[in-house]
Design an enzyme around this catalytic site. Sequence first.
Site, PDB file in Angstrom:
ATOM      1  N   GLU A 291       0.806  -1.213   0.000  1.00 52.75           N
ATOM      2  CA  GLU A 291       0.000   0.000   0.000  1.00 52.75           C
ATOM      3  C   GLU A 291       0.847   1.274   0.000  1.00 52.75           C
ATOM      4  O   GLU A 291       0.518   2.264  -0.648  1.00 52.75           O
ATOM      5  CB  GLU A 291      -0.942  -0.003   1.217  1.00 52.75           C
ATOM      6  CG  GLU A 291      -1.856   1.204   1.321  1.00 52.75           C
ATOM      7  CD  GLU A 291      -2.910   1.273   0.226  1.00 52.75           C
ATOM      8  OE1 GLU A 291      -3.552   2.341   0.100  1.00 52.75           O
ATOM      9  OE2 GLU A 291      -3.100   0.265  -0.501  1.00 52.75           O
TER      10      GLU A 291
ATOM     11  N   SER B 121       2.636  -6.053 -24.884  1.00 53.04           N
ATOM     12  CA  SER B 121       1.717  -5.966 -26.005  1.00 53.04           C
ATOM     13  C   SER B 121       1.991  -4.698 -26.788  1.00 53.04           C
ATOM     14  O   SER B 121       2.537  -3.724 -26.251  1.00 53.04           O
ATOM     15  CB  SER B 121       0.272  -5.961 -25.497  1.00 53.04           C
ATOM     16  OG  SER B 121      -0.637  -5.666 -26.530  1.00 53.04           O
TER      17      SER B 121
ATOM     18  N   LYS C   3       7.999  -5.349 -31.063  1.00 55.01           N
ATOM     19  CA  LYS C   3       7.959  -6.703 -30.516  1.00 55.01           C
ATOM     20  C   LYS C   3       8.702  -7.721 -31.384  1.00 55.01           C
ATOM     21  O   LYS C   3       8.933  -8.852 -30.942  1.00 55.01           O
ATOM     22  CB  LYS C   3       6.516  -7.147 -30.332  1.00 55.01           C
ATOM     23  CG  LYS C   3       5.764  -6.355 -29.258  1.00 55.01           C
ATOM     24  CD  LYS C   3       4.370  -6.910 -29.050  1.00 55.01           C
ATOM     25  CE  LYS C   3       4.421  -8.272 -28.405  1.00 55.01           C
ATOM     26  NZ  LYS C   3       3.080  -8.867 -28.255  1.00 55.01           N
TER      27      LYS C   3
END
Length: 511
Positions: free
Chosen positions: A152, A410, A444
């Site tokens: 956190e 991606s 990529k």
Amino acid sequence: MALNGGGATTSSQAYLESKAVGDAKSLIAELCRHFYPLGWVSGTGGSIALRVHDDSLPRPRQLIAMSPSGVQKERMEAVDMYVLSESGDVLSAPFPKPYPNKPPKCTDSAAVFMKAFEMRNAGAVIHSHGIESCLVTMLNPSAKEFRITHMEMIKGVQGHGYYDELVVPIIENTAHENQLTEALAEAIEGYPRTTAVLVRNHGVYIWGDTWISAKTQAESYHYLFDAAVKLYQLGLDWSTPNHGPLQDGKTVGGVGEIQKSLKAMESVPRCILLDIEGTTTPITFVTDVLFPYARDNVKSHLSATFHTAETQDDIKLLRRQIEDDLEGGIHGAVPIPADEEGEEKVIAALVANIEVMIRADRKITSLKQLQGHIWKTGFSKKEIKGVVFEDVPPALEKWHASGKRIYIYSSGSRLAQRLLFGNTNHGDLRKHLSGFFDTTVGNKKETRSYVEIFESLGVDQPSEILFVTDVYQEAVAAKQAGLQVMISVRPGNASLPEDNGFKTITSFEEI
């Protein structure tokens, strides 16, 4: 030299005795008294520097107040501080103190402080000798980075959230602090997101836009350093989302046990890097849902958000890409009018270019960034829901529970990736993921992109990363970078070359 509101130069005695300078000096003394019981400035160590706040001066021209060296930090007063010009020249020094009747010297960290002010335009810099900031650099003496995720308090560090992986560079200590300047500058340049640099066996430098930001982040960093040390003592891994048992040489056992564990696990990946389209998600979802939604909503999105900073940034990137396309003779590229010709003409030209880019399925950052922002609206309106294959959620949960770090790579923007995995037909899957990579690290199908990813993941060998993709050219590039590779064979995926040399899978259950 710039003038202040009263007409005196910032180097004049009148300005050096002004309320703005006095307040800055008093604040440093107050902060040191606060930091002393925390162990950050004990034994005369540690120091603080901050800009003299003056709205009449641009920040780069503001003076810098700095604590002295070799004095009891908890007993300092405002009169003990140094004041430096924006270029680092001493404009004001403290008078001699009672025994030993000599003035305190300027902190040995002055040159390091000035580098942080210069390269990050910081408002304040805190140098701490807190024991947790030392110990955390000793857990792995060869590590060049400290990494932690799913805590956190990461939210207390500028630009980071709970799901992010916080990365802090570690530089080696030197005999004198001013000799750290070059290494710190390299770390700042190499880690553009960082607001801290650890010094092995020494401490940490932390900066912020204001003294409040620097203090908040310093407290958050020290909490996270302390948490990592305590998790280590419990045999738990602070760098993985589930903080499971330590693996791969981080164990608290003897050297022989560590070497034995490493040898037994040398072929087992520590990190799993996943493609999306055709790997975690059906190609049809991308081609039949996401792309059409972005294409059909380009004009309305640009019209509704044209004057926002986010969309203006998108347009700036698109303009740059379209200029390159025009110079390169890319078919379908049309010039974008100047803003003076009107919003409607600019939007019409942008839409024409974007439609061509989408039809060509171009993997370019400018298009992917805009698409991500359009999809963000779609997900928020519940007009889109992400889709993943049925075997993906249980596999992510299993890998996560076993202590593996899972990343996504991606051509879609990181925003689009977070949206997809945060709003799937199986709920929010981001709790299993450690991070996201997009084309900002490279194409990529280029080996260098996978080298960049390896160098950022904190593993010793690229073979500790398993990359899963449906694209043969991506598999080749990743293998050339040394990663382990598997090719995903899903319904609708393109066919593969015969005897391609890669292990193929039809489900994540096979991994």
